[in-house]
Design an enzyme around this catalytic site. Structure first.
Site, PDB file in Angstrom:
ATOM      1  N   GLY A  70     -50.659 -29.254   8.678  1.00  0.00           N
ATOM      2  CA  GLY A  70     -50.404 -29.906   9.962  1.00  0.00           C
ATOM      3  C   GLY A  70     -51.673 -30.320  10.683  1.00  0.00           C
ATOM      4  N   ASN A 151     -45.248 -24.781  20.087  1.00  0.00           N
ATOM      5  CA  ASN A 151     -45.388 -23.650  19.171  1.00  0.00           C
ATOM      6  C   ASN A 151     -45.314 -22.293  19.862  1.00  0.00           C
ATOM      7  OD1 ASN A 151     -47.830 -24.763  20.217  1.00  0.00           O
ATOM      8  ND2 ASN A 151     -48.998 -23.363  18.949  1.00  0.00           N
ATOM      9  N   SER A 199     -45.777 -29.470   8.453  1.00  0.00           N
ATOM     10  CA  SER A 199     -46.499 -28.446   7.695  1.00  0.00           C
ATOM     11  C   SER A 199     -45.497 -27.569   6.949  1.00  0.00           C
ATOM     12  CB  SER A 199     -47.311 -27.592   8.678  1.00  0.00           C
ATOM     13  OG  SER A 199     -47.921 -26.536   7.992  1.00  0.00           O
ATOM     14  N   HIS A 201     -45.544 -24.534   5.590  1.00  0.00           N
ATOM     15  CA  HIS A 201     -45.356 -23.082   5.746  1.00  0.00           C
ATOM     16  C   HIS A 201     -44.557 -22.708   6.990  1.00  0.00           C
ATOM     17  CE1 HIS A 201     -48.519 -21.942   8.801  1.00  0.00           C
ATOM     18  NE2 HIS A 201     -48.901 -23.155   8.513  1.00  0.00           N
ATOM     19  N   CYS A 324     -53.173 -18.752  16.570  1.00  0.00           N
ATOM     20  CA  CYS A 324     -54.424 -19.513  16.535  1.00  0.00           C
ATOM     21  C   CYS A 324     -55.351 -19.156  17.686  1.00  0.00           C
ATOM     22  CB  CYS A 324     -54.149 -21.001  16.594  1.00  0.00           C
ATOM     23  SG  CYS A 324     -52.948 -21.522  15.394  1.00  0.00           S
TER      24      CYS A 324
END
Lengths: 396, 142
Positions: A70, A151, A199, A201, A324
């Protein structure tokens, strides 16, 4: 009991994705650029994966570029749109303050290169409106980049409406759909999306692989120079096993979208209802317009990392803010963007479910979280000041 | 970021958590906006720390640092507690990740501020430059 409730960070791979990966690791070793049989077998597999993903996104196979994930797709989409804009002296971009850092840091880099970025207010509910986008568009706007679903707090933006406005105003529209792909019905044509990042995963596929959808006619700028792979837009021998596995995972996720969402939503709502009973807690983001699996809440008087570590001792894998940002001391930029004060934003908990979770696991979380919150509040000087009336509660 | 086994031990089973009613010295440092507040309570008899408790709002290493600091000063003369350095706390915990070193600084400062409070309450003279002030903390940009 072990409970994995951090699916927004990454998901475990599905059996289908694992089997597909293992099969191609062993059998599809040829280089798709080679003309011999082994190479052509790999090229055929690659084409099939591209077709599968295109079919489920509602686009042409040649509009799909495979990437390392991503972040790369976000970088390439935004830089490409900026370069196209620059040629026409259009150097204004519209985004939001709570994008993923793969978007925000790319925008920061462009700002240093003379681009101007308008960050739209996401309000307390974590939602922007199409009207906000429309009002922000200027004659020199070259790109609107707004995430499909957040997210950390899971809020889902009105992507179709934003797409329609961008089309009408002839401005390129990119959406970071990393959290949405495989979880929400997406059709890039119907939603007028020009560029989109996904993305693998995040939908039970492997790590290190993703895709960029770029509408035909949107000329991409290369981030990696070299061979002619991916229509010359992304050099490097294709990671066939990972790409095949991603396509299989994506097909499986999309085929079961409604069924999975229904199951996950029931479990997630139990979490919201149950944990809202903890005094002085607040849900982050709109309750309805959010991903089925996302739970995000702030608890006053405690700090997130210690909450995670104690939950981990109870077997619960959760996160505070996003994975992150865990290396930094600052509270989540997403929670600050929806107006949470610093001291409240520090006390956040994100639980993100998938269809692999069970009702028994939810029972366990519903027992563990209040215990951990109480334990931490009982050793918190902030909580004592609140409880004994020396300070005012921020969350009622 | 990985915590040492010592840090995890003090985090899982923090020593001396709580408060002391009518403490002889209380020190609170940090800021909720930065995500860490430490409060240390001292019971002092004849210049010896006979009891110590702490309360902490903060991350795993903040809790572990406070716990370790209370163990290190328990039963010690006040003058010795004043020599407790953040480095000593971090070393006793078998190290802290670089991004978390400020937690050990808070532990040192909380002890010092509690001792200063004891000196103030008892009219004991001291060298003010030995004690931290708010400006000495620069780990956050607030």
């Amino acid at each position: 009991m072990k409970v994995y409730a951090d699916n927004a960070a990454t998901t475990p791979m599905s059996k289908t994705a694992i089997n597909e990966m293992l099969y191609h690791v062993e059998n599809t070793y040829g280089n798709p650029s080679s003309l011999h049989a082994a190479g052509q077998q790999a090229a055929m597999a690659l084409l099939k994966a591209r077709q599968t993903i295109a079919e489920y996104l509602g686009c042409e196979p040649k509009e799909i570029i495979f990437t390392s994930g991503g972040s790369e797709a976000d970088n390439q989409a935004i830089i490409s749109a900026a370069k196209l804009g620059e040629r026409k002296k259009k150097k204004h971009i519209i985004s939001t303050a709570f994008e993923h850092h793969a978007v925000l840091h790319t925008l920061k880099r462009l700002e240093k290169e003379g681009f101007e970025v308008t960050y739209l207010d996401v309000h307390e509910n974590g939602l922007i409106s199409a009207e906000q986008v429309e009002k922000a568009i200027r004659p020199d706007t070259c790109l609107v980049t707004i995430m499909y679903a957040n997210n950390e707090i899971g809020t889902i933006q009105p992507i179709g409406e934003i797409g329609a406005i961008c089309k009408e105003k002839k401005v390129l529209f990119h959406t970071d759909a990393v959290q949405a792909a495989g979880h929400l019905h997406i059709n890039v044509r119907e939603q007028n999306i020009d560029l989109m990042s996904i993305s693998a995963h995040k939908f039970h596929g492997p790590k290190g692989v993703g895709a960029l959808y770029a509408r035909k006619g949107v000329i991409l700028t290369n981030l990696i120079e070299g061979g002619a792979q991916e229509r010359g837009k992304r050099a490097g021998t294709e990671n066939i096993p990972a790409i095949m596995s991603m396509a299989a995972a994506f097909k499986e996720a999309c085929d079961n979208i409604d069924e999975n969402a229904e199951k996950v939503l029931k479990m997630r709502n139990r979490l919201i209802d149950g944990l809202s009973e903890i005094p002085h807690s607040i849900l982050n983001g709109d309750r309805e317009k959010r991903l089925a699996g996302n739970f995000s809440m702030c608890f006053e008087g405690i700090e997130g990392e210690s909450m995670l570590l104690y939950l981990d001792m109870e077997g619960v894998c959760a996160s505070s803010g996003s994975a992150c940002t865990s290396g930094s001391l600052d509270p989540s930029h997403v929670l600050l963007a929806i107006g949470r004060p610093h001291e409240i934003a520090h006390g956040s908990l994100r639980l993100s479910l998938s269809e692999y979770n069970t009702d028994e696991e939810i029972d366990h979380i519903l027992k563990a979280v209040p215990e951990v919150v109480n334990r931490l509040r009982n050793m918190s000087p902030v909580w004592r000041d609140l409880k004994e009336g020396r300070k005012e509660y921020v969350i009622q | 970021m990985l915590y040492s086994e010592k840090v995890m031990d003090h985090f899982r089973n923090p020593r001396n958590v709580g408060i002391i009613e009518n403490a002889d010295g209380v020190g609170e440092v940090g800021n909720a906006k930065c995500g860490d507040i430490m409060k240390i309570y001292l019971k002092i008899e004849e210049d010896v720390i006979t009891d110590v408790k702490f309360e902490t709002f903060g991350c795993g290493s903040a809790i572990a640092s406070s716990s370790m600091a209370t163990e290190m000063i328990m039963g010690k003369p006040v003058s010795e507690a004043l020599t407790l350095s953040n480095k000593a706390v971090a070393e006793a915990l078998d190290g802290l990740p670089p991004v978390k070193m400020h937690c050990s600084v808070l532990a040192e400062e909380a002890v010092k501020v509690a001792v200063r409070d004891y000196y103030d309450k008892n009219g004991i003279e001291y060298d003010a430059s030995l004690f931290p002030n708010c400006e000495s903390c620069d780990h956050c940009s607030l």
